[in-house]
Write a protein that holds these residues in place. Structure first.
Motif, short mmCIF file in Angstrom:
data_model
loop_
_atom_site.label_atom_id
_atom_site.label_comp_id
_atom_site.label_asym_id
_atom_site.label_seq_id
_atom_site.Cartn_x
_atom_site.Cartn_y
_atom_site.Cartn_z
N LYS A 230 0.83 -1.20 0.00
CA LYS A 230 0.00 0.00 0.00
C LYS A 230 0.87 1.26 0.00
O LYS A 230 0.61 2.22 -0.74
N HIS A 231 1.89 1.25 0.82
CA HIS A 231 2.78 2.40 0.86
C HIS A 231 3.52 2.58 -0.46
O HIS A 231 3.70 3.70 -0.94
N ILE A 232 3.94 1.47 -1.03
CA ILE A 232 4.63 1.57 -2.32
C ILE A 232 3.70 2.17 -3.36
O ILE A 232 4.10 3.02 -4.17
N ARG A 233 2.46 1.74 -3.31
CA ARG A 233 1.50 2.30 -4.27
C ARG A 233 1.34 3.80 -4.05
O ARG A 233 1.28 4.59 -5.01
N THR A 234 1.28 4.20 -2.80
CA THR A 234 1.14 5.62 -2.51
C THR A 234 2.33 6.41 -3.03
O THR A 234 2.17 7.46 -3.66
N ARG B 129 2.22 9.32 -5.94
CA ARG B 129 2.68 10.69 -5.73
C ARG B 129 3.79 11.05 -6.70
O ARG B 129 3.91 12.19 -7.13
N ASP B 130 4.62 10.09 -7.00
CA ASP B 130 5.72 10.34 -7.92
C ASP B 130 5.86 9.14 -8.85
O ASP B 130 6.58 8.19 -8.56
N PRO B 131 5.16 9.17 -9.95
CA PRO B 131 5.20 8.02 -10.87
C PRO B 131 6.58 7.69 -11.38
O PRO B 131 6.81 6.59 -11.86
N GLY B 132 7.49 8.62 -11.27
CA GLY B 132 8.81 8.35 -11.78
C GLY B 132 9.79 7.87 -10.73
O GLY B 132 10.97 7.72 -11.00
N ILE B 133 9.26 7.61 -9.57
CA ILE B 133 10.15 7.24 -8.48
C ILE B 133 10.82 5.91 -8.78
O ILE B 133 10.23 5.02 -9.39
N ASP C 112 14.23 3.46 0.22
CA ASP C 112 14.71 4.43 1.19
C ASP C 112 13.56 5.06 1.97
O ASP C 112 13.64 5.28 3.18
N ARG C 113 12.50 5.34 1.24
CA ARG C 113 11.37 6.00 1.89
C ARG C 113 10.65 5.06 2.86
O ARG C 113 10.16 5.49 3.90
N LEU C 114 10.56 3.80 2.49
CA LEU C 114 9.96 2.84 3.41
C LEU C 114 10.71 2.80 4.72
O LEU C 114 10.11 2.70 5.80
N LEU C 115 12.01 2.91 4.59
CA LEU C 115 12.84 2.91 5.80
C LEU C 115 12.70 4.23 6.54
O LEU C 115 12.51 4.25 7.77
N ALA C 116 12.77 5.32 5.80
CA ALA C 116 12.71 6.64 6.43
C ALA C 116 11.36 6.89 7.09
O ALA C 116 11.28 7.51 8.16
N ASP C 117 10.30 6.41 6.48
CA ASP C 117 8.96 6.63 7.01
C ASP C 117 8.58 5.63 8.09
O ASP C 117 7.48 5.70 8.65
N GLY C 118 9.49 4.71 8.36
CA GLY C 118 9.21 3.76 9.42
C GLY C 118 8.24 2.66 9.04
O GLY C 118 7.78 1.92 9.90
N VAL C 119 7.94 2.56 7.77
CA VAL C 119 7.06 1.47 7.34
C VAL C 119 7.77 0.14 7.54
O VAL C 119 7.16 -0.85 7.94
N CYS C 120 9.05 0.14 7.28
CA CYS C 120 9.84 -1.08 7.45
C CYS C 120 11.08 -0.73 8.28
O CYS C 120 11.49 0.43 8.35
N ASP C 121 11.63 -1.74 8.88
CA ASP C 121 12.94 -1.55 9.46
C ASP C 121 13.95 -2.32 8.62
O ASP C 121 13.60 -2.92 7.61
N LYS C 122 15.17 -2.27 9.07
CA LYS C 122 16.22 -2.86 8.23
C LYS C 122 16.10 -4.38 8.12
O LYS C 122 16.71 -4.99 7.26
N PHE C 123 15.27 -4.96 9.00
CA PHE C 123 15.13 -6.42 8.96
C PHE C 123 14.04 -6.87 7.99
O PHE C 123 14.08 -8.00 7.52
N ASN C 124 13.05 -6.04 7.80
CA ASN C 124 11.98 -6.46 6.89
C ASN C 124 11.84 -5.52 5.70
O ASN C 124 10.78 -5.43 5.10
N LEU C 125 12.93 -4.85 5.40
CA LEU C 125 12.90 -3.94 4.26
C LEU C 125 12.98 -4.75 2.96
O LEU C 125 13.90 -5.54 2.78
N PRO C 126 12.02 -4.58 2.08
CA PRO C 126 12.07 -5.33 0.82
C PRO C 126 13.29 -4.93 -0.01
O PRO C 126 13.75 -3.79 0.06
N SER C 127 13.76 -5.88 -0.77
CA SER C 127 14.87 -5.58 -1.65
C SER C 127 14.38 -4.73 -2.81
O SER C 127 13.18 -4.63 -3.08
N VAL C 128 15.32 -4.12 -3.48
CA VAL C 128 14.98 -3.31 -4.64
C VAL C 128 14.29 -4.17 -5.70
O VAL C 128 13.31 -3.75 -6.34
#
Length: 339
Positions: free
Chosen positions: A85-89, A93-97, A104-120
DNA sequence: TGCGTTACGGTTGAC
DNA sequence: CTGTCAACCGTAACG
């Protein structure tokens, strides 16, 4: 499916390699142990290896369960619905992201931490499989909402298809290839890609894809390609369509000094190995079934111009891109030729 | 002899 | 649809 026959162990017991013992036997092991029977006796009585008996009893003492562990599968998924859901958001907001920016944003926004951060790559897969048609959906939805004013010829495409240049300091994500125009900072536009007005819309590819199953997007890529021993840069990003057995490469990158965006395209003939034989032709001009002509740099065409570049290709049987003609005739005098 | 541990070959299912 | 990978399985052998 469980094999009908298993193997026989040294005690004469039957087992299926790789598969858990039946729950009945597992339960029996625990029951006998609770009756005070020694594990070695349980092993002999049930004809189960003592290592297995030991393991099952140890697990039962630890967890209280006789059931085997979960076999197979992968580690707990990190791409939970919330993350998606966050990725979709972010993408809305920025289709070119970029995927790494989303990460980075998932980490910065606290959606994920370094243990459950999805890979690129995982994020890219989500974008491709679950959110990939987001822009097109929004386009269709907006189209359904009512008549759309036609884009005005005086309205440059760059508000739709602009990309950062090296001078557009903050978001520079693509190096300017040699020979590409570098825009003054005030002309650098915010990149929107993929746009809700995708290249498929502009060139009418979508209508073709709807009509001909042989046309489909093949790949989005960038980089260099070789054409007749000439190294050419394929600008970023580009969309490659497979049209029958031929390849159509469409790029959207250039922005000419007068603000018009150059829509590049190229075609490979069926007999030519794809990805190694790409013909770049002018914007607003015909695709060509031949591979004899190419343009290595951006070309410019007056908004009212008809469509040939000095390096135009031989035009074979013209093929109308219907949706383009229906929606963007006044803006995109693009035609294509059958291959 | 009993039992904990480990290497091994195998199955499974998400990715 | 297929291959990869990491989880688990029970057996056999070792100490």
């Amino acid at each position: 499916m469980e094999p009908a026959f298993g193997e026989v162990n040294q005690l004469g017991g039957v087992f299926v390699n790789g598969r858990p013992l039946p729950n009945a036997i597992r339960l029996r092991i625990v029951e006998l142990a609770q009756l005070g029977i020694r594990p070695c006796d349980i092993s002999r009585q049930l004809r189960v290896s003592h290592g297995c008996v030991s393991k099952i009893l140890a697990r039962y003492n630890e967890t209280g369960s006789i059931l085997p562990g979960a076999i197979g599968g992968s580690k707990p998924r990190v791409t939970t619905p919330t993350v998606v859901k966050h990725i979709r958001t972010y993408k809305q907001r920025d289709p070119g992201i970029f995927a790494w920016e989303i990460r980075d944003r998932l980490l910065a926004d606290g959606v994920c931490d370094k243990f459950n951060l999805p890979s690129v790559s995982s994020i890219s897969r989500i974008l491709r499989n679950k959110i990939g048609n987001l822009s097109q959906q929004s386009h269709y939805e907006s189209s359904k909402q009512g008549p759309h004013p036609q884009p005005q010829p005086t309205l440059p495409y760059n508000h739709l298809y602009s990309y950062p240049t090296p001078i557009a300091a903050t978001g520079t994500k693509v190096a300017t290839p040699p020979g590409m125009p570098t825009l003054p900072g005030h002309m650098a536009m915010h990149r929107i890609w993929p746009s809700s007005h995708s290249v498929t819309d502009i060139l009418g590819i979508r209508s073709i894809t709807e009509q001909q199953s042989t046309v489909r997007p093949v790949k989005v890529c960038e980089g260099f390609c070789v054409y007749h021993d000439i190294l050419m840069f394929i600008s970023t990003p580009c969309v490659i369509y497979l049209f029958g057995t031929s390849l159509i490469l469409i790029t959207l990158y250039f922005q000419t000094p007068n603000g018009l965006l150059t829509v590049n395209s190229c075609v490979t003939a069926p007999s030519i190995p794809p990805y190694h034989h790409l013909t770049q032709v002018s914007p607003y001009m015909a695709y060509s079934g031949t591979t004899s002509a190419y343009v290595t740099g951006p070309t410019w065409l007056p908004p009212s111009g008809s469509a040939l570049s000095p390096h135009s290709c031989d035009i074979t049987a013209p093929l109308a891109f219907k949706s383009m003609a229906a929606t963007r005739d006044s803006v995109h005098p693009v035609t294509a030729s059958a291959l």
